[in-house]
Design an enzyme around this catalytic site. Structure first.
Site, PDB file in Angstrom:
ATOM      1  N   LYS A  56       0.981  -1.055  -0.021  1.00  0.00           N
ATOM      2  CA  LYS A  56       0.113  -0.197  -0.028  1.00  0.00           C
ATOM      3  C   LYS A  56       0.852   1.282   0.214  1.00  0.00           C
ATOM      4  O   LYS A  56       0.344   2.200  -0.475  1.00  0.00           O
ATOM      5  CB  LYS A  56      -1.184  -0.220   1.099  1.00  0.00           C
ATOM      6  N   ARG A  60      -6.962   3.387  11.221  1.00  0.00           N
ATOM      7  CA  ARG A  60      -6.641   1.825  11.398  1.00  0.00           C
ATOM      8  C   ARG A  60      -7.647   1.069  12.491  1.00  0.00           C
ATOM      9  O   ARG A  60      -7.388  -0.027  12.700  1.00  0.00           O
ATOM     10  CB  ARG A  60      -5.021   1.917  11.850  1.00  0.00           C
ATOM     11  N   ARG A  78      11.589  -7.398   3.287  1.00  0.00           N
ATOM     12  CA  ARG A  78      11.662  -5.926   3.242  1.00  0.00           C
ATOM     13  C   ARG A  78      12.561  -5.673   4.805  1.00  0.00           C
ATOM     14  O   ARG A  78      13.255  -4.946   4.571  1.00  0.00           O
ATOM     15  CB  ARG A  78      10.397  -5.286   3.505  1.00  0.00           C
ATOM     16  N   ARG A  94      13.992  -2.387   9.162  1.00  0.00           N
ATOM     17  CA  ARG A  94      13.000  -1.924   9.670  1.00  0.00           C
ATOM     18  C   ARG A  94      12.775  -2.497  11.104  1.00  0.00           C
ATOM     19  O   ARG A  94      12.736  -3.586  11.174  1.00  0.00           O
ATOM     20  CB  ARG A  94      11.644  -1.521   9.050  1.00  0.00           C
ATOM     21  N   ARG A 120       1.452  -7.373  14.122  1.00  0.00           N
ATOM     22  CA  ARG A 120       1.180  -6.195  13.297  1.00  0.00           C
ATOM     23  C   ARG A 120      -0.182  -6.802  12.390  1.00  0.00           C
ATOM     24  O   ARG A 120      -1.076  -6.181  12.019  1.00  0.00           O
ATOM     25  CB  ARG A 120       2.130  -5.509  12.602  1.00  0.00           C
TER      26      ARG A 120
HETATM   27  P1  AMP Z   1       3.012   1.461   9.091  1.00  0.00           P
HETATM   28  O1  AMP Z   1       3.966   1.994   8.355  1.00  0.00           O
HETATM   29  O2  AMP Z   1       1.658   1.981   8.349  1.00  0.00           O
HETATM   30  O3  AMP Z   1       2.859  -0.002   9.071  1.00  0.00           O
HETATM   31  O4  AMP Z   1       2.965   1.922  10.350  1.00  0.00           O
HETATM   32  C1  AMP Z   1       3.971   1.757  11.208  1.00  0.00           C
HETATM   33  C2  AMP Z   1       3.589   1.700  12.824  1.00  0.00           C
HETATM   34  O5  AMP Z   1       3.311   2.975  13.001  1.00  0.00           O
HETATM   35  C3  AMP Z   1       2.512   0.981  13.241  1.00  0.00           C
HETATM   36  O6  AMP Z   1       2.683  -0.386  13.576  1.00  0.00           O
HETATM   37  C4  AMP Z   1       2.089   1.721  14.593  1.00  0.00           C
HETATM   38  O7  AMP Z   1       2.689   1.484  15.632  1.00  0.00           O
HETATM   39  C5  AMP Z   1       2.151   3.285  14.137  1.00  0.00           C
HETATM   40  N1  AMP Z   1       1.037   3.784  13.443  1.00  0.00           N
HETATM   41  C6  AMP Z   1       0.997   4.051  12.021  1.00  0.00           C
HETATM   42  N2  AMP Z   1      -0.299   4.636  11.690  1.00  0.00           N
HETATM   43  C7  AMP Z   1      -1.059   4.351  12.980  1.00  0.00           C
HETATM   44  C8  AMP Z   1      -2.466   4.516  13.349  1.00  0.00           C
HETATM   45  N3  AMP Z   1      -3.315   4.929  12.131  1.00  0.00           N
HETATM   46  N4  AMP Z   1      -2.673   4.438  14.484  1.00  0.00           N
HETATM   47  C9  AMP Z   1      -2.055   3.896  15.434  1.00  0.00           C
HETATM   48  N5  AMP Z   1      -0.684   3.815  15.262  1.00  0.00           N
HETATM   49  C10 AMP Z   1      -0.244   3.713  13.882  1.00  0.00           C
END
Ligand code: AMP
Length: 199
Positions: A19, A94, A133, A139, A150
């Site tokens: 995404k 989310r 990744r 990461r 996750r």
């Molecule tokens: P992502 O890159 O979108 O997978 O986000 C990485 C991390 O950022 C997630 O595992 C959460 O710890 C935090 N995070 C990102 N977006 C959100 C959200 N909308 N609500 C809460 N935590 C978030």
């Protein structure tokens, strides 16, 4: 005067669904800013800001940052002038609480989402991509244990938001398995059916 074309979009998919990559492509083609909460949090962690210090442990564990804090970050970003005529949200909302926050915020501006792109990828495929990744980007939240956490959060907390948006008739489910270009074309075909097209 004809009002400027708008596209207020959300892209949703499990970690490893691609995404982020597709979001950047959509944003570029439609000329709207991409607002990725994960990117905002990572940039703040890397930059050593106060926000970064508040969220670092939560992000490293793979847990969700509290809704109020995350929603505040998004509200601030969407208040910037470049988001006045559209945006693509990636990774927010989310959970159902964040959907309510976003609904309130957009309603206050007389706006609502035009389309929600659901990138559908089987769990085994997500895990395989995330492992790759992890090797490529290192990461801190791409370890086996945190990946599983996750994906569980995605299935339990994030997937239900698709029912809410689905009942509004704005979800386009896109098969997320294929080449990057194939998937981009599937997304634009779905958007075109909603009369959302590049200028
Ligand atoms: P992502 O890159 O979108 O997978 O986000 C990485 C991390 O950022 C997630 O595992 C959460 O710890 C935090 N995070 C990102 N977006 C959100 C959200 N909308 N609500 C809460 N935590 C978030």
């Amino acid at each position: 005067m004809t009002p400027a074309a708008t596209a207020r979009l959300l892209i949703v998919g499990p970690q490893g669904s691609g995404k982020g990559t597709q979001g950047v492509r959509i944003g570029e083609r439609l000329g709207v800013p991409v607002v990725s909460t994960g990117d905002v949090f990572r940039a703040n962690i890397a930059g050593g800001t106060e926000l970064g210090a508040r969220v670092q442990q939560i992000v490293d564990r793979g847990d969700l940052v509290p809704d109020e804090l995350t929603s505040e970050v998004v509200r601030d970003r969407l208040a910037q002038p470049d988001a006045a005529h559209g945006f693509l949200l990636d990774g927010y909302p989310r959970n159902l609480g964040q959907v309510a926050h976003l609904d309130d915020f957009l309603a206050g501006r007389g706006e609502s989402l035009d389309a929600v792109i659901e990138l559908h990828v089987p769990r085994a495929e997500s895990i395989a991509r995330l492992r790759l990744r992890a090797e490529e980007q290192g990461r801190t939240d791409d370890t086996t244990e945190v990946i599983a956490r996750r994906l569980d959060i995605y299935e339990n907390e994030t997937a239900p938001i698709l029912d809410v948006y689905g009942s509004r008739g704005i979800v386009d489910r896109i098969d997320g398995v294929g080449t990057l270009d194939e998937i981009t074309e599937r997304i634009f075909a779905a958007l075109a059916a909603r009369a959302i097209t590049p200028a």
